[in-house]
Design an enzyme around this catalytic site. Structure first.
Site, PDB file in Angstrom:
ATOM      1  N   GLU A  53     135.686  60.222 106.218  1.00 40.38           N
ATOM      2  CA  GLU A  53     135.902  60.078 105.356  1.00 40.38           C
ATOM      3  C   GLU A  53     136.361  61.192 104.132  1.00 40.38           C
ATOM      4  OE1 GLU A  53     133.188  55.688 104.961  1.00 40.38           O
ATOM      5  OE2 GLU A  53     132.627  57.398 103.454  1.00 40.38           O
ATOM      6  N   GLU A  64     126.004  58.642  93.104  1.00 43.27           N
ATOM      7  CA  GLU A  64     126.196  59.633  94.300  1.00 43.27           C
ATOM      8  C   GLU A  64     124.436  60.021  94.160  1.00 43.27           C
ATOM      9  OE1 GLU A  64     128.073  59.933  96.946  1.00 43.27           O
ATOM     10  OE2 GLU A  64     129.980  58.834  96.155  1.00 43.27           O
TER      11      GLU A  64
END
EC number: 4.2.1.20
Lengths: 265, 401
Positions: A53, A64
């Protein structure tokens, strides 16, 4: 209708045949620089990683935690654009033909590069995972023509049952189960809840289900791999890459991945 | 033209703009909020409770005041001021927070979070949280903590915790990022009071509806005071909540010109500004599609404005739709024009506007000449300027230390 298997389909079939749990590894493209990213991608594969990824940096990555946010910032300081990431994948394909590469990022970056994204399959990109779009949506409705790219969706502990079915219907490749309520790299892993939810999701789809967010130790990895088809490791890798960014000496990271890979097999 | 008042649609879109572009974990919370709001908004008991708070706690209705000396100065249209600066806590922001805190209460949430730029929304949120005895966390860009220190202290006095956000540009957009991350992490017990008509559906609709009291009052007051609706309404636009609140009840009144004023910062040509409707492209930030300050790679660019409350690269999606549909016009004024206007209004009217609000006043230089002395212009005085005296002093080359 579809007759040719994509690289991602083939990888998933091959894992299934071998009854092997997938090890998916995340890193941010361009952190510490694009050359290192390629080196790391090959190193990941040699260390047992099945699927990569590739994080596409964005100025405002709301899903995040602090570790990956900082990596996005560093990559942006290096002017890492989606265009450069497409070229990076093309270069990766010079030596690697069977490890699927998934671009994981935020809608605005993909929208701004919608035209190039359409071509990116032919450069060796296999799938997109857009963090900030409802999983049941049709990307085409928002101006993203993904052509042959698979579209990976996230399902969270808070996703309602009626939406799980819809999300599974509009996804391809695999389902990414978010193991916790929180941003990437948090630590509220609840294995029992994850097991219950993954069981339910697998009753709704034939796609494999990989689990991620919050996996740090081999114990986490082993426990989650028992209840899913594979695991995703992100923040801990990104942290290690940053710690080694002065020396560019990545053996420690590869050892960590080998350990993870062996632990879940 | 479609009926603009009936927007957003069920998916949260105002034409092409809006939507719910959020991490999956938040989808459930947005649906929960949407359902709660849909149920309560027509509930007479809920409406009564808000109305009581608006009258007795906020101090509504706010006056519509004739600005005689400002009118004389421009010798053009009659200039009226909708005095949101007289609300409790000093700005329009409280209209939204008194409503949203009741939604939080109805949903049984025990913990309140909010982002703030100029600090007005932080104060308004800390105020209503204090009143209900709820734990409250305010996210604020580190740069804004610096330039709005007075409001930071007010928030602390009200018992809320201020989290200075260092990431990115350390301003409003980063505070929003951090508030969203908090929400993702504490989704079960936390209510996020967004402070503008921005963010994912249903927020732009909810924040607009709670601020629309301003426009509704103006309809009544303008008929009483000058026997017609205004010929034009001027309001500053950052995220755009004060503008949306005063515009919304007039969307179907096509004789009323709606003018939003963005922050041109160091000038539109300089690129250092916060005027996405004047000089941005559609994009997706903080859960909604709208005009956005971004580069060709889809990265959000740094903004600049003298006013912390307008220093934001995006804008509420409904404004984007009003721009594209032509129903509202959006102009921009730069920092120097704003500062000049701040001083002029303070001296001429004895009203010290917030620097955000001073943008709407500064637009009179461009707008007033288009109207005759028989016409009526209303400026939404979104907030008072006490919080800005340090910034103004610095700009004027003075120190208050």
């Amino acid at each position: 209708m579809e007759c040719l298997l994509t690289r991602l389909d083939e990888k998933i079939l091959s894992l299934k045949k071998r009854s092997k749990k997938a090890l998916v590894a995340y890193l941010v493209a361009g952190d510490p620089d694009l050359d290192s990213t390629i080196e790391l991608m090959h190193g990941f594969v040699d260390s047992g990683v099945d699927i990569i990824e590739l994080g596409v940096p964005f100025t405002d990555p709301i899903a995040e935690g602090p570790v990956i946010q900082a990596a996005h910032d560093r990559a942006l300081k290096n002017n890492t654009s989606l265009g450069k990431i497409f070229s990076l994948v093309k270069k990766f394909r010079e030596k690697n033909h069977d490890t699927p590469v998934i671009l994981m990022g935020y809608m605005n970056t993909f929208l701004a590069n919608a035209k190039a994204l359409k071509e990116s399959y032919f450069l060796g990109t296999d799938a997109v995972l857009i963090v900030d779009i409802p999983g049941e949506s049709n990307l085409e409705d928002f101006g993203i023509n993904k052509e042959n790219l698979a579209s990976i969706s996230l399902i969270a502990p808070t996703t309602s049952k009626d939406r799980i079915a819809k999300i599974c219907d509009s996804s391809s490749g695999f389902i990414y189960y978010v193991t916790l309520r929180g941003v990437t790299g948090s630590s509220h892993l609840d294995i029992n809840e994850a097991e219950k939810n993954i069981d339910y999701i697998s009753s709704q789809t034939s796609l494999p289900i990989f689990a991620g967010f919050g996996i740090k130790t081999t114990d986490d990895a082993v426990n989650l791999s028992k209840i899913s088809d594979g695991i995703v490791i992100g923040s801990s890798l990104v942290q290690m890459i940053h710690e080694q960014s002065e020396s560019r000496e990545y053996k420690k990271i590869y050892d960590y991945l080998i350990e993870m890979s062996e632990a879940i097999s | 033209m479609d009926n603009l008042t009936n927007l957003p649609n069920a998916d949260g879109f105002f034409g092409d703009y809006g939507g719910k572009f959020v991490p999956e974990t938040l989808m459930y919370a947005l649906k929960e909020l949407d359902e709660t709001y849909s149920k309560l908004k027509n509930d007479p008991k809920f409406i009564e409770e808000i109305d009581q708070d608006l009258v007795h706690f906020v101090g509504r209705p706010s006056p519509l005041y004739f600005a005689k000396r400002l009118t004389d100065h421009y010798s053009g249209p009659q200039i009226w001021l909708k005095r949101e600066d007289l609300n409790h806590t000093g700005a329009h922001k409280i209209n939204n927070t008194v409503g949203q805190i009741l939604l939080a209460k109805a949903m049984g949430k025990k913990r309140i979070i909010a982002e703030t730029g100029a600090g007005q929304h932080g104060v308004a949120t800390a105020t209503v949280a204090a009143r209900l005895g709820l734990e409250c966390h305010i996210y604020m860009g580190a740069a804004d903590v610096e330039r709005q220190s007075l409001n930071v202290y007010r928030i602390k006095l009200l018992g809320a915790k201020v989290h200075a956000v260092d990431s990115g540009t350390a301003t409003l957009k980063d505070a929003l990022n951090e508030a969203m991350r908090d929400w993702v992490t504490n989704i079960e017990d936390t209510y996020y009071i967004i402070g503008s008509v921005t963010g994912p559906h249903p927020y732009p609709m909810i924040v607009r509806d709670f601020n629309a009291i301003v426009g509704r009052e103006l309809k009544v007051q303008s008929m009483e005071l000058f026997s017609q609706y205004p010929d034009a309404i001027l309001a500053c636009v950052g995220g755009g909540s004060n503008a949306m609140g005063i515009f919304y009840p007039f969307l179907e009144e096509s004789n009323v010109q709606l003018i939003g004023v963005e922050a041109a910062g160091s000038g539109l040509m300089s690129g250092k500004h916060a005027a996405p409707l004047n000089d941005g492209e559609p994009g997706i930030l903080h859960g909604a599609k709208s005009y956005l300050m971004q580069d060709k790679n889809g990265q959000v660019v740094d903004t600049h404005s003298i006013s912390a409350g307008l220093d934001y690269p995006g804008v509420g999606p409904e404004h984007s739709n009003l721009k594209d549909s032509g129903r509202a016009d959006y102009i921009a004024v730069d920092d120097n024009e704003v500062l000049e206007s701040f001083h002029m209004v303070t001296k001429l009217e004895g009203i010290m506007p917030a620097l955000e609000t001073a943008h709407a006043f500064a637009a009179l230089e461009q707008v007033a000449k288009n109207f005759s002395s028989s016409q009526h212009i209303v400026i939404n005085v979104s907030g008072r300027g006490d919080k800005d005296i340090n910034t103004v002093a610095t700009m004027d080359g003075m120190s208050l230390d």
